[in-house]
Design a protein around this motif. Structure first.
Motif, short mmCIF file in Angstrom:
data_model
loop_
_atom_site.label_atom_id
_atom_site.label_comp_id
_atom_site.label_asym_id
_atom_site.label_seq_id
_atom_site.Cartn_x
_atom_site.Cartn_y
_atom_site.Cartn_z
N LYS B 45 0.83 -1.21 0.00
CA LYS B 45 0.00 0.00 0.00
C LYS B 45 0.86 1.26 0.00
CE LYS B 45 -3.88 -2.31 2.18
NZ LYS B 45 -4.47 -2.71 3.46
N THR B 46 2.01 1.17 0.61
CA THR B 46 2.90 2.33 0.62
C THR B 46 3.49 2.56 -0.76
OG1 THR B 46 3.43 1.82 2.91
CG2 THR B 46 4.87 3.38 1.80
N VAL B 47 3.87 1.49 -1.40
CA VAL B 47 4.45 1.63 -2.75
C VAL B 47 3.40 2.19 -3.72
CG1 VAL B 47 5.46 0.37 -4.69
CG2 VAL B 47 6.13 -0.20 -2.37
N LEU B 48 2.14 1.81 -3.50
CA LEU B 48 1.06 2.32 -4.36
C LEU B 48 0.67 3.75 -4.03
CD1 LEU B 48 -1.22 -0.83 -4.44
CD2 LEU B 48 -0.19 0.24 -6.43
N GLY B 49 1.19 4.27 -2.94
CA GLY B 49 0.87 5.65 -2.57
C GLY B 49 -0.36 5.78 -1.69
N PHE B 50 -0.89 4.65 -1.19
CA PHE B 50 -2.06 4.71 -0.31
C PHE B 50 -1.66 5.27 1.06
CE2 PHE B 50 -4.49 0.88 -2.34
CZ PHE B 50 -4.47 1.54 -3.54
N LEU B 51 -0.43 4.97 1.46
CA LEU B 51 0.07 5.43 2.75
C LEU B 51 1.32 6.27 2.52
CD1 LEU B 51 -0.22 1.98 4.58
CD2 LEU B 51 -1.68 3.95 5.00
N THR B 52 1.49 7.25 3.35
CA THR B 52 2.65 8.12 3.19
C THR B 52 3.72 7.73 4.20
OG1 THR B 52 1.10 9.87 2.63
CG2 THR B 52 3.36 10.54 3.09
N PRO B 53 4.92 7.44 3.72
CA PRO B 53 5.98 7.07 4.67
C PRO B 53 6.36 8.24 5.57
CG PRO B 53 6.78 6.96 2.40
CD PRO B 53 5.37 7.41 2.34
N VAL B 54 6.72 7.93 6.80
CA VAL B 54 7.16 9.01 7.70
C VAL B 54 8.66 9.28 7.50
CG1 VAL B 54 5.39 8.71 9.45
CG2 VAL B 54 7.49 7.37 9.60
N ALA B 55 9.35 8.31 6.93
CA ALA B 55 10.78 8.51 6.63
C ALA B 55 11.19 7.57 5.51
CB ALA B 55 11.62 8.24 7.87
N GLY B 56 12.29 7.90 4.86
CA GLY B 56 12.83 7.03 3.82
C GLY B 56 12.22 7.31 2.46
N SER B 57 12.66 6.54 1.50
CA SER B 57 12.19 6.74 0.13
C SER B 57 12.13 5.41 -0.59
CB SER B 57 13.14 7.69 -0.61
OG SER B 57 14.42 7.09 -0.68
N GLY B 58 11.54 5.44 -1.76
CA GLY B 58 11.45 4.21 -2.54
C GLY B 58 11.27 4.51 -4.01
N ARG B 59 11.71 3.59 -4.83
CA ARG B 59 11.53 3.74 -6.28
C ARG B 59 11.00 2.43 -6.84
NH1 ARG B 59 13.77 8.39 -7.77
NH2 ARG B 59 13.63 7.96 -9.98
N LEU B 60 9.98 2.55 -7.68
CA LEU B 60 9.46 1.39 -8.39
C LEU B 60 9.67 1.63 -9.87
CD1 LEU B 60 6.85 -1.02 -7.68
CD2 LEU B 60 6.39 0.23 -9.78
N LEU B 61 10.36 0.72 -10.53
CA LEU B 61 10.71 0.88 -11.95
C LEU B 61 11.30 2.26 -12.20
CD1 LEU B 61 7.49 -0.72 -13.50
CD2 LEU B 61 9.72 -1.80 -13.24
N ASP B 62 12.12 2.68 -11.27
CA ASP B 62 12.83 3.96 -11.35
C ASP B 62 11.92 5.19 -11.21
OD1 ASP B 62 15.43 4.60 -11.22
OD2 ASP B 62 15.60 5.21 -13.32
N MET B 63 10.73 4.99 -10.67
CA MET B 63 9.84 6.13 -10.40
C MET B 63 9.75 6.31 -8.89
SD MET B 63 6.74 5.39 -13.06
CE MET B 63 6.66 3.68 -12.63
N ASP B 64 9.80 7.55 -8.47
CA ASP B 64 9.75 7.82 -7.04
C ASP B 64 8.33 7.56 -6.52
OD1 ASP B 64 11.45 9.41 -4.83
OD2 ASP B 64 9.30 9.85 -4.63
N ILE B 65 8.22 6.72 -5.50
CA ILE B 65 6.87 6.35 -5.02
C ILE B 65 6.22 7.48 -4.23
CG2 ILE B 65 7.34 3.88 -4.99
CD1 ILE B 65 7.64 4.09 -1.93
N GLY B 66 7.03 8.37 -3.70
CA GLY B 66 6.46 9.45 -2.90
C GLY B 66 5.96 10.60 -3.74
N SER B 67 6.72 10.95 -4.78
CA SER B 67 6.37 12.16 -5.53
C SER B 67 5.42 11.89 -6.69
CB SER B 67 7.64 12.83 -6.06
OG SER B 67 8.29 11.96 -6.95
N ASP B 68 5.38 10.67 -7.20
CA ASP B 68 4.53 10.43 -8.36
C ASP B 68 3.78 9.10 -8.25
OD1 ASP B 68 3.26 10.80 -10.71
OD2 ASP B 68 5.05 10.87 -11.97
N PRO B 69 2.86 9.01 -7.27
CA PRO B 69 2.15 7.74 -7.11
C PRO B 69 1.28 7.37 -8.30
CG PRO B 69 1.21 9.44 -5.68
CD PRO B 69 2.45 10.01 -6.28
N LEU B 70 0.78 8.38 -9.04
CA LEU B 70 -0.08 8.05 -10.18
C LEU B 70 0.72 7.36 -11.29
CD1 LEU B 70 -2.53 11.07 -10.55
CD2 LEU B 70 -2.73 9.04 -9.16
N ALA B 71 1.95 7.82 -11.49
CA ALA B 71 2.81 7.19 -12.49
C ALA B 71 3.11 5.75 -12.07
CB ALA B 71 4.09 7.98 -12.65
#
Lengths: 279, 322
Positions: B45-71
């Motif tokens: 759910k965090t990777v999909l952008g349903f939940l917002t992480p309180v710390a850290g970052s992540g990338r799925l297929l080289d897309m930032d999960i925090g800044s562009d959940p729709l992509a």
């Protein structure tokens, strides 16, 4: 590609932009509601007053019949009062389950797993109910005005009443907008459309009763601001430039409408989430 | 690399669900294993952008999960754990609608809906209302809606929940086919070890929001710690104590068969030494092949493995050494 591999093929197309996602939700919701025969019947019934009033209007303007009133701003204001009952029925039928049924079916994670935002979802749901309310509330009165222009024997009617079209659109948009936002907001508070429907009736009825009661007991006309019906009457007087029998300032009624919209949007923002977080 | 997390922390209010997680997932099928509350679903759910992480970052297929959940969601198909559908629609309308939500044109979405429904085995029932579907059919239609826009990555959260054995097997076959023949990477989130072992090559074991083991399943099973089944004559409890004192893990099953997990680098000589030390006569010694269950129990701590939260695989095959 071997024939046994035809069961799953990669899709070569490209995904459309994000701008029309809310329309997808709106179109699907409208199509779904139009597939219910009972609802279509209700929509048709909602137009019966239009035909009655169009006939009256024709008799007055073309045949010169006397019916105790003339065709002016008050006629169209009254047409809106007549359409209020269909508006309530359609609001309950089409609006109460809009989000409640999605909550009951746990559909929100499915919506939000696709590239749509909370705003797309809410806008889509609002568009569904606003479409049908426009159809049963604004359109009959608007067509009545156009009909009056069409059958008027001279330009006198247009010269005297051209501004009424703005009243029709302004007041209609306010009522449809407020009702749509309110029922969608209310629909997000329960998993049962029936509960939402009952809550809508209860709010409209009891708020009106309390407003009228307090006005009588306390002799404070501003208490009428609690009554949805009194506010609608006051606002329609305001929009159609009619002298009002209610001692209620139109800005108070407008503020009540703004409060209803604000509460509904606040509720929607709290309730429409892809996951329900219980901390 | 399909997913890369760096120090990801996710919380529900004050409760930390994922704690400082750093993880890299490669292409193919990856199983996310862990007991209830380990953070598996929260991670998806965090990777999909349903939940917002309180710390850290992540990338799925080289897309930032925090800044562009729709992509991110454009490239991901998500099959949620909970039962869900859009009420009032038949199956093909529902799946086509989810395709349109993903951004497909209406005609494309409808054509594709027929295809994916056939693929998941709902071709005959596609005009039935989803409200009337059985639990197994609802699982399949959730898979269909996840596949509709031909995602590059699939997130499957407990895909076999509520399915009968035959349906479960068919679902796992589909999952395996998707990852191996259709070349769609997937993350299979499950508490069923067998499901993960059947469908995935890689596994990530989570416990209390942290990664406790990850890697290729076969490599993990070819573990550096050897496991033996031991039966003998004599004072088993003393024998057991001696083994435990030397750092081995010993469990006894209902047939009084001892399951001994040796320390890294040790072999059966440790068992014989312990037996000789207290006069215990070893009459049966079988080298156990590590199962995913062993890997899992080892990772999360054996005391948690026998609870009701995890369903383990069937017993692994034995290999006679003596």
């Amino acid at each position: 590609m071997p024939i046994y591999d035809l069961s799953y093929r990669h899709w070569e197309g490209s995904l459309l932009g994000a701008g029309r996602r809310w329309m997808v939700i709106a179109e699907a919701g409208i199509r779904l509601l139009l597939s219910y025969k009972k609802f279509v019947f209700l929509l048709m019934l909602s137009w019966v007053p239009f035909f009655v009033q169009a006939f009256m209007l024709y008799m007055i303007m073309v045949k010169g019949a006397s019916m105790g009133f003339d065709v002016s701003a008050g006629f169209f204001q009254n047409a809106y009062a007549v359409q209020l009952f269909p508006l309530v029925l359609v609001t309950i039928y089409a609006g109460s389950g809009l989000i409640a049924s999605d909550l009951a079916a746990n559909a929100l994670p499915l919506y939000f797993s696709k590239p749509i935002t909370q705003r797309d979802y809410i806008l889509g749901k609002l568009a569904i109910i606003a479409f049908f309310l426009t159809l049963v509330y604004i359109m009959p009165v608007l067509l009545l005005f156009i009909f009056a222009v069409g059958v008027s024997p001279d330009m006198e009617f247009v010269k005297e009443n051209y501004w009424v079209i703005l009243s029709i659109l302004g007041y209609g948009a306010l009522v449809v907008g407020m009702t749509s936002v309110f029922i969608v907001g209310l629909s997000s508070t329960s998993r049962s459309g029936r509960v939402v429907g009952v809550a809508f009736i209860a709010v409209v009825t009891f708020a009106g009763m309390i407003g009228n009661l307090l006005n009588l007991v306390l002799r404070m006309s501003q208490m009428l601001a609690l009554s949805p019906n009194a506010n609608l009457i006051r606002l329609s007087d305001f929009f159609f430039l009619q002298e009002s029998g209610l001692r209620l300032h139109p800005m108070v009624s407008l503020s009540v409408a703004a409060l209803v919209i604000a509460w509904s949007l606040w509720t929607l923002n709290r309730r429409i989430r892809p996951v329900e977080v219980v901390a | 690399m399909i997913l890369e997390l760096n120090g990801l922390t996710v919380a529900y209010g004050k409760k930390i669900a994922i704690r400082d997680m750093t993880l890299k997932l490669g292409e193919g099928a990856v199983g996310l294993l862990g007991p209830n509350g380990a953070g598996k679903s929260t991670l998806l759910k965090t990777v999909l952008g349903f939940l917002t992480p309180v710390a850290g970052s992540g990338r799925l297929l080289d897309m930032d999960i925090g800044s562009d959940p729709l992509a991110v969601r454009r490239q991901v198909g998500y099959m949620p754990e909970s039962e869900g559908h859009i009420p009032g629609m038949n199956a093909v309308a529902f799946v086509a609608f989810t395709g349109e939500l993903a951004g497909m044109g209406r005609i494309d979405a409808m054509a594709r809906a027929h295809e994916v429904l056939s693929y998941v085995g709902l071709g005959e029932a596609r005009y039935r209302s989803v409200d009337t579907y059985s639990t197994g059919m609802k699982q399949r239609i959730k898979l269909a809606q996840a596949l509709i826009h031909d995602p590059k990555v699939l997130f499957l959260d407990e895909p076999t929940n509520g399915m009968d054995p035959a349906g479960r097997r068919e679902m796992l076959d589909l999952v395996r086919d998707i990852s191996q023949r259709k070349k769609i990477s997937l993350v299979l989130c499950s508490h069923l070890l067998h499901d993960v072992e059947y469908a995935c090559r890689e596994v990530v074991v989570l416990k209390e929001g942290t990664v406790v083991r990850s890697g290729n399943i076969e490599e993990l099973k070819a573990h550096r710690r050897q496991v033996y089944s031991v039966r003998g004559k004599g004072d088993a409890s003393t024998f057991r104590q001696v083994l435990q004192a030397s750092g081995c893990t010993v469990k006894e099953d209902r047939d009084r068969l001892l399951r001994v997990t040796l320390q890294e680098g040790e072999d059966a000589q440790r068992i014989f030494a312990a037996a000789s030390q207290n006069g215990f006569q070893v009459r049966h010694l079988t080298r156990q092949r590590m199962s995913l269950e062993d890997v899992f129990l080892d990772a999360i701590g054996a005391e948690e493995g026998d609870g009701e939260t995890v369903q383990v695989a069937d017993a692994s095959d034995g290999e006679m050494v003596n």
